[in-house]
Enzyme design. Sequence first.
Site, PDB file in Angstrom:
ATOM      1  N   GLU A   1       0.901  -1.234   0.029  1.00  0.00           N
ATOM      2  CA  GLU A   1       0.063  -0.147  -0.244  1.00  0.00           C
ATOM      3  C   GLU A   1       1.193   1.425  -0.010  1.00  0.00           C
ATOM      4  O   GLU A   1       0.218   2.215   0.921  1.00  0.00           O
ATOM      5  CB  GLU A   1      -0.751  -0.098   1.268  1.00  0.00           C
TER       6      GLU A   1
ATOM      7  N   GLU B   1      -4.808  -8.213  -0.585  1.00  0.00           N
ATOM      8  CA  GLU B   1      -5.985  -8.373   1.047  1.00  0.00           C
ATOM      9  C   GLU B   1      -7.081  -8.412   0.319  1.00  0.00           C
ATOM     10  O   GLU B   1      -7.449  -7.908  -0.803  1.00  0.00           O
ATOM     11  CB  GLU B   1      -5.553  -7.292   1.249  1.00  0.00           C
TER      12      GLU B   1
HETATM   13  O1  AHR Z   1      -5.683  -5.781   6.726  1.00  0.00           O
HETATM   14  C1  AHR Z   1      -5.511  -5.119   7.375  1.00  0.00           C
HETATM   15  C2  AHR Z   1      -4.473  -3.385   6.753  1.00  0.00           C
HETATM   16  O2  AHR Z   1      -5.510  -3.083   5.997  1.00  0.00           O
HETATM   17  C3  AHR Z   1      -3.942  -3.901   6.084  1.00  0.00           C
HETATM   18  O3  AHR Z   1      -2.390  -3.716   7.345  1.00  0.00           O
HETATM   19  C4  AHR Z   1      -3.318  -3.013   5.260  1.00  0.00           C
HETATM   20  O4  AHR Z   1      -2.285  -3.328   4.205  1.00  0.00           O
HETATM   21  C5  AHR Z   1      -4.497  -2.316   4.535  1.00  0.00           C
HETATM   22  O5  AHR Z   1      -4.785  -1.437   4.539  1.00  0.00           O
END
Ligand code: AHR
Length: 491
Positions: free
Chosen positions: A174, A295
Amino acid sequence: MSNTLILNADIERGTINRHIYGHFAEHLGRCIYDGIYVGENSDIPNVRGIRTDIVDALKAINIPNLRWPGGCFADEYHWMDGIGKKENRPTMINTHWGGVTENNHFGTHEFLDLCEQLETEPYICGNVGSGTVQEMQQWVEYIALDGISPMADLRRQNGRSEPWHIKYWGVGNENWGCGGNMRPEYYADEYRRYQTYVRNFGDNPIYKVACGANREDYRWTEVLMANTKRGDRHLMHGLSLHCYTNYRESATNFNETDWFNVLQKSLFMDELITKHRAIMDQYDPENRVGIILDEWGTWYNAEPGTNPRFLYQQNSLRDALVAALTFHIFHNHNKRLHMANIAQTINVLQAMILTENEKMILTPTYHVFDMFKVHHDATQLSLSLQTENYTHQGASIPQLSASASRNSDGHIHLSICNTDPNTSTTLTCDLRGIHATSVTGQVLTADTITAHNTFDNPNTLYPANFNGATLNGTALSIDLPAKSVIVLKIT
Ligand code: AHR
């Protein structure tokens, strides 16, 4: 309109990569500490500090890979703090996740030990946001070099003589946000530089993953695809993508509108992948760069009484439906989608497992991963589904979703979801290209939409044998309960 399905068992649609059933464990809340790692001196049964019950449960679903150490934590993590004698490891503040003190007792050796116990592929995310190129270079060398070098020697001093096998490597997380607030143009240049030093040592070629877009930030994908080539060669093997089903309400205290909204939101995944794919197709028509959806999952309010930054949420039948619907979407994108990682494996967001001291419960999402493991590396089969709608307050989503595959033993598996919480239905299937003689199956459902497992009642939701399928020649009739996930084995 009725619900009908034609399964063309003789028309193949590519392989469903088992890595789309991947996982993610971050130093966040109680995912690593408590959830996975309790330390060698804990009364909770463990092997070198890693909980035995967790390892057994995750092995049972054939966990194909595990991403670590974050997440936002990854871009604050300095790996050298997590090696050597535990008592000498420096502490740090986990500023992103609650400002708690991280003692670094779970580091590189412990993570790779976990992966070996799980027999799963490690996927490490390196630090671009606050780390250096040298740090990342040395980390790869420390793990993978089988020779004499400062880092390989250090690894040996710390008790590991053989290198580990490491295939997947993320270059930042990110970086448009918690990983440095970078513009895509800037990150693309940083990616080019960092990845240069992520070396292939010996017979350990690394699959390099560049940080990808947040949801529908299609420009990020465009810029990355346009700017990370050297001549004809892509400098990345995979481009990540993050997409949560955000619904900041209770995980278990909800009504039918909430049920509908969450399922409807989860279906956005199809549009999202389709649009990112279309951009990638322009720059990479040969499909050399995979989407790494590292994710995804539901994101609700944290459970009352818990630290809101620990992202601990319960998991209900609704989450099981989200998982199953999402996997069906993933199957349909198997040409470009190389991996996906649910956030997160234990005690965080849409978890597989929840723990409370020595107790552990399997969530409805876990059961979907278990039922769907028959699709791992199987050949997707063509099907045509005509479905009624599930309509709520004037809005509609398809009532049914289905996917079929054939595994290496020649068995066909058909998974089906009924999203409608009120209406059971019959699905009439025409089986083509197969002479089926038997159908068996499992079903996951419950009396209420909010049903979930608790530490007092851990088996409220558990896959049961399914007896609602009747085979008559090429005709298969399936009686689908309301709000259910079903997987059939057709032989
Ligand atoms: O999964 C929780 C968070 O969500 C992670 O650390 C991040 O990459 C995303 O914003």
